[in-house]
Every structure is written in C-alpha cells, then in structure tokens.
Scaffold this active site. Structure first.
Site, PDB file in Angstrom:
ATOM      1  N   LYS A  39      75.420 -13.453  32.443  1.00 11.46           N
ATOM      2  CA  LYS A  39      74.312 -12.866  31.673  1.00 11.46           C
ATOM      3  C   LYS A  39      74.640 -12.836  30.188  1.00 11.46           C
ATOM      4  O   LYS A  39      75.792 -12.974  29.783  1.00 11.46           O
ATOM      5  CB  LYS A  39      74.086 -11.411  32.134  1.00 11.46           C
ATOM      6  N   SER A  65      69.012 -18.986  36.542  1.00 10.95           N
ATOM      7  CA  SER A  65      68.920 -17.694  35.871  1.00 10.95           C
ATOM      8  C   SER A  65      69.182 -17.793  34.373  1.00 10.95           C
ATOM      9  O   SER A  65      68.791 -16.916  33.614  1.00 10.95           O
ATOM     10  CB  SER A  65      69.901 -16.707  36.511  1.00 10.95           C
TER      11      SER A  65
END
Lengths: 211, 211
Positions: free
Chosen positions: B161, B119
DNA sequence: ATTAGTTTTGAAAGGCTGTTCTATTTTTGT
DNA sequence: ACAAAAATAGAACAGCCTTTCAAAACTAAT
C-alpha cells in the site's frame, strides 16, 4: 592521460578482458591475454596492463593471479537514449549508462531506452521507465515495438507503439496506449519501404525515486 | 548425493566462495579459502572442493588458478514470494528464484516480491510485476510500502500500500492505488503495536511474456 | 638523420597455485 | 568396542603467474 587515448592494442586488450569476464566469470591471466592478442611476451602484456591502469580503465591487484578489476561497470545492457511517441529517438554511440536487467536478457544486442511522456500510459509504461528492447525485424500482432520511420536524408525517427497488422484494411496500425492519441495507419504498400520494426519490448524497469 | 547433504564446513566454504565472488568479482584460490576457514592444508581444501563439485554446487576447471564456477545463479536478489493487497504474504525461506535488478540495489537484504492482483494498478503496478523491496522500519508519506499486520499466533499478513500519516485525524492510512478498493485506517495508538512497516518499494520490474 | 619516446621481445626469478600422496585423527554405524 | 568412512595435516612437486630487467625494434618529431 584519459581513457580516450588508448592504443588499438590496448583497446583490444580491454575488450578481451570484458568479454572474458562476461563468459568466464573471472578475469583472464596475463598469459591468456597474450595468447588471445598474439603477444609473444608476458612482460609485454604486463606493460599494456599498466598502461590501462594508468589510463583509469582497470585496476590491478599486485601479485594476485587474475588480479584485474574493471573500473567501469560493464554488466547489464547499455541505455541507448530515450524514446517518445512521435518524437525522434536519440541514440548515443557510446552510452555511458548501463542497467542490469537479469542475465537471461543480456543476449545479442539487447539495449534499453528511457520512455518520455505518457503515450503508453494505458499499458502502464510511465514517463521515466526503462524499456528493454530486443532487436528484431519481425513481430507479432499486439507486440510493443520500436518502429522506425525511414526518411530521406535523415537517420530516421523512432516511436514506441503497439503493432497491429490489419488484414481487412490491408494496412499496419501503430497504436499508442493513450486514448487521447491517434494511431498511425500505414498502407501495406508503404510499409517495408518507409517503415521497419527495429525491436520489441521484452521488459520494463522502473526506479522509484526517493521521496 | 544431493546438495542438501553438504557438511557444515562445506556449506561455509560454499558461502565464502559466493561472498568472495560478489565482493572480489573473481573466485578465490584454494589457499584463500583455507585461510578464511582456518584449514591448515591446501589438500584439505581441495578435498572439500571436490565434494562440493560432486554434490553439484560448483564446477572446477582443472589446473586453472581460481578455477571455480558456481552452478546456481547467485547474482541479483531473491524472490521471496508474492504479495497482494489484503492477502497474506507467502515467504519462502530458501527462494529458488533470483532476479537481477542492478548492482546498486543489491544492498543489505533487498528482495523482490511478485505482485498479485490489481490493487496498485493506478500506480501502474500490474499483476505479475516484480517489486523490489528495501527493508526498513520507517518511511515517508506517500511511499509504497510493505505493511505487516501483526496478529497473535500468526506470523502476520502483509500488504502492499501507499503510506500516509494523517496528523489531523491522528491515524495512519494505508491506501491502495485502485479506486474500487477502500483504504485501511489505523488509529495512531494501534500503529506500532499491531502494525509495522517491513520495507519500501524501490523499483518495479515487468517481463513481457512472448505473444 | 637524429633523437627521444614508445612498443616489443626474450629470458629469468620467485612466488602462487592446483594437485597428489601418505599418515593421522575424528566421526559414524553396527 | 570395532570397523569403515570421513575429515585433517603436512609435505612436496610441477606448472602457472606476475613481475622485472636488459636489449632490440619501431614511431614520431625535429
């Protein structure tokens, strides 16, 4: 007085302290130092320890057993310079910087280099990353290695590449991980004469700068 | 007898030894241990040190001053589990693994996580990489953070993130570094209630497996 | 050669340190 | 309640350790 002006015996004393602390995880006693350096008198050891303190290499805690502390950080591995694909490797003899990478890697002559440029970017090695190098002559296909090009009159230039031995073409391919860059192809005959593997990348370390 | 069956005082003694060695870079003397734990007798300290040795937590070097060695590695920072975008963060209370990342980072409650999945691949953080996390509530735009989604009845799931505060849309955007994945958009009102920043990535560490 | 500065030795003082021993108190299991 | 085990205190010893001192050997510079 700076740390440069350390007598031979003082340098050996300092090196022994560093080595002892690495292996024993505690500083040596004055007697242990004397025994190692074949100094007959503990007062003599005390004398040189004071010199080392005056020269800023150690600090002493009076009256405490093993009361020696190293001023400089000596854990970790030395950062020997930087490397980029195709450009020469700058190696400093006495690297001021050290970097901790875990004790398992502190073997032998393991050292670190700072990566310059994006030549290995597709292997997710970025500009500014530290690569940890384990020195060795040989390597396996696909290893990321430091390859040195031996040139007459020069100390040799080094480059960071993936190593592939292409048996069908009878040559060695040094492959950058950047599709914009071309691989270096070396005929089998020239390899070992003009080139050698200096070491192999065993780890990558990246510090995220504060925004 | 295993290390689990350590008395309260033995646990405190062990913790003090660990702490002392981190700060002083040498083991404490028996008397220093006694002073700290308010033990009146040096024989008493000796007694519990023998217990700790029997239980496999330390080893002792007879007759040597400060002759204590820790069995387990306690340098570095703990690896608290693994993290992937969207998937819950597994945190083990008593992490068995430790990783050295340099002493400058050994502050506070800094810890490491193992990255699962791709990711963050476009930020060159790969599957299997260790990310070093410095715990903090706040962060700057663009920082890579561990964001926790607080959910009723659950301890909360965490995700790795990039953090962006979008003032014009009055919301927070949690952006993965993978163009195949969608960002998480959180209205300003829900932020602080349902979400919080747990910490910030300060370094990345990758071990190259032997080929 | 002489002198000043540095290095080395030997010895000794005094505090620190690990260890041992005995006796006492507390905890634990039955 | 009782006995066994664990924990604590106090003291004392011998060896370790740092520090100090005075004197001797060595080096470097003049």
């Amino acid at each position: 007085m700076t740390s440069d002006q350390a007598t031979d015996i003082q340098r050996r004393m300092y090196n022994f302290i560093v080595h002892y602390m690495k292996t024993e995880r505690m500083p040596p006693t004055n007697r242990e130092i004397g025994r190692e350096l074949q100094i007959a008198s503990t007062g003599h050891v005390d004398y040189h320890l004071n010199m080392l303190e005056k020269k800023g290499l150690i600090s002493r805690q009076p009256k405490k057993s093993r009361g020696i502390k190293l001023i400089k950080t000596v854990t970790g591995i030395p950062v020997m310079g930087s490397i980029a694909a195709g450009q020469p490797l700058e190696i400093s003899r006495d690297p001021e910087q050290m970097i901790d990478v875990g004790r398992e890697m502190e073997h032998d002559n393991t050292y670190a280099l700072i990566v310059k440029g994006r030549s290995m970017i597709e292997d997710h090695i970025c500009d500014g990353d530290y690569v940890v190098i384990k020195p060795q002559d040989t390597c396996n296909n696909g290893d990321i290695v430091v390859a040195v090009h031996l040139q007459e009159g020069m100390s040799g230039s080094a480059t960071l590449k993936r190593f592939f031995q292409e048996k069908d073409h009878d040559r060695v391919r040094l492959q950058p991980a950047n599709s914009e860059l071309e691989p270096i192809l070396i005929p089998r005959s020239e390899w070992d004469e003009e080139w050698k593997v200096q070491g192999k990348v065993v780890a990558i370390f990246r510090q995220c700068r504060a925004a």
